[in-house]
Design a protein around this motif. Structure first.
Motif, short mmCIF file in Angstrom:
data_model
loop_
_atom_site.label_atom_id
_atom_site.label_comp_id
_atom_site.label_asym_id
_atom_site.label_seq_id
_atom_site.Cartn_x
_atom_site.Cartn_y
_atom_site.Cartn_z
N MET A 8 0.55 -1.13 0.01
CA MET A 8 0.17 -0.16 0.42
C MET A 8 0.71 1.07 0.13
SD MET A 8 -2.57 1.51 2.75
CE MET A 8 -3.91 -0.12 2.76
N THR A 9 0.54 1.98 -0.83
CA THR A 9 1.16 3.54 -1.09
C THR A 9 0.80 4.38 0.46
OG1 THR A 9 -0.41 4.37 -2.33
CG2 THR A 9 1.36 3.25 -3.29
N THR A 11 -0.21 6.96 0.16
CA THR A 11 -1.50 7.43 -0.68
C THR A 11 -2.29 7.04 -0.28
OG1 THR A 11 -0.35 9.15 -2.23
CG2 THR A 11 -2.84 9.32 -2.24
N GLU A 12 -2.51 5.50 -0.75
CA GLU A 12 -3.68 4.97 -0.42
C GLU A 12 -4.02 4.58 1.10
OE1 GLU A 12 -3.10 2.10 -3.82
OE2 GLU A 12 -1.66 1.86 -2.54
N ARG A 15 -5.86 7.62 2.46
CA ARG A 15 -7.16 7.33 2.23
C ARG A 15 -8.14 6.45 2.83
NH1 ARG A 15 -8.92 9.55 -3.44
NH2 ARG A 15 -9.90 7.32 -3.43
N LEU A 16 -7.63 5.67 2.75
CA LEU A 16 -8.08 4.67 3.88
C LEU A 16 -8.74 5.49 5.10
CD1 LEU A 16 -9.17 1.36 4.74
CD2 LEU A 16 -7.46 0.33 4.85
#
Length: 48
Positions: A8-9, A11-12, A15-16
């Motif tokens: 997972m980046t 950014t991801e 967002r999560l």
């Protein structure tokens, strides 16, 4: 690509966390979720 090669980046992850918090979860719950996904065991839920 093998399933274990997926990550997972930042950014991801951000967002999560935003999604979890906008759906009523606390920052601590969001952190525990990220730790669980990353393979770090989350602390046991305290007894009420």
């Amino acid at each position: 690509m093998e399933e274990g090669d997926v990550s997972m980046t930042a950014t991801e992850a951000a967002r999560l966390i935003d999604w979890l918090m906008s759906n009523g979860h606390t920052a601590d719950e969001a952190t525990q979720c990220i730790k669980y996904i990353a393979g770090t065991p989350a602390p046991a839920k305290p007894e009420k």
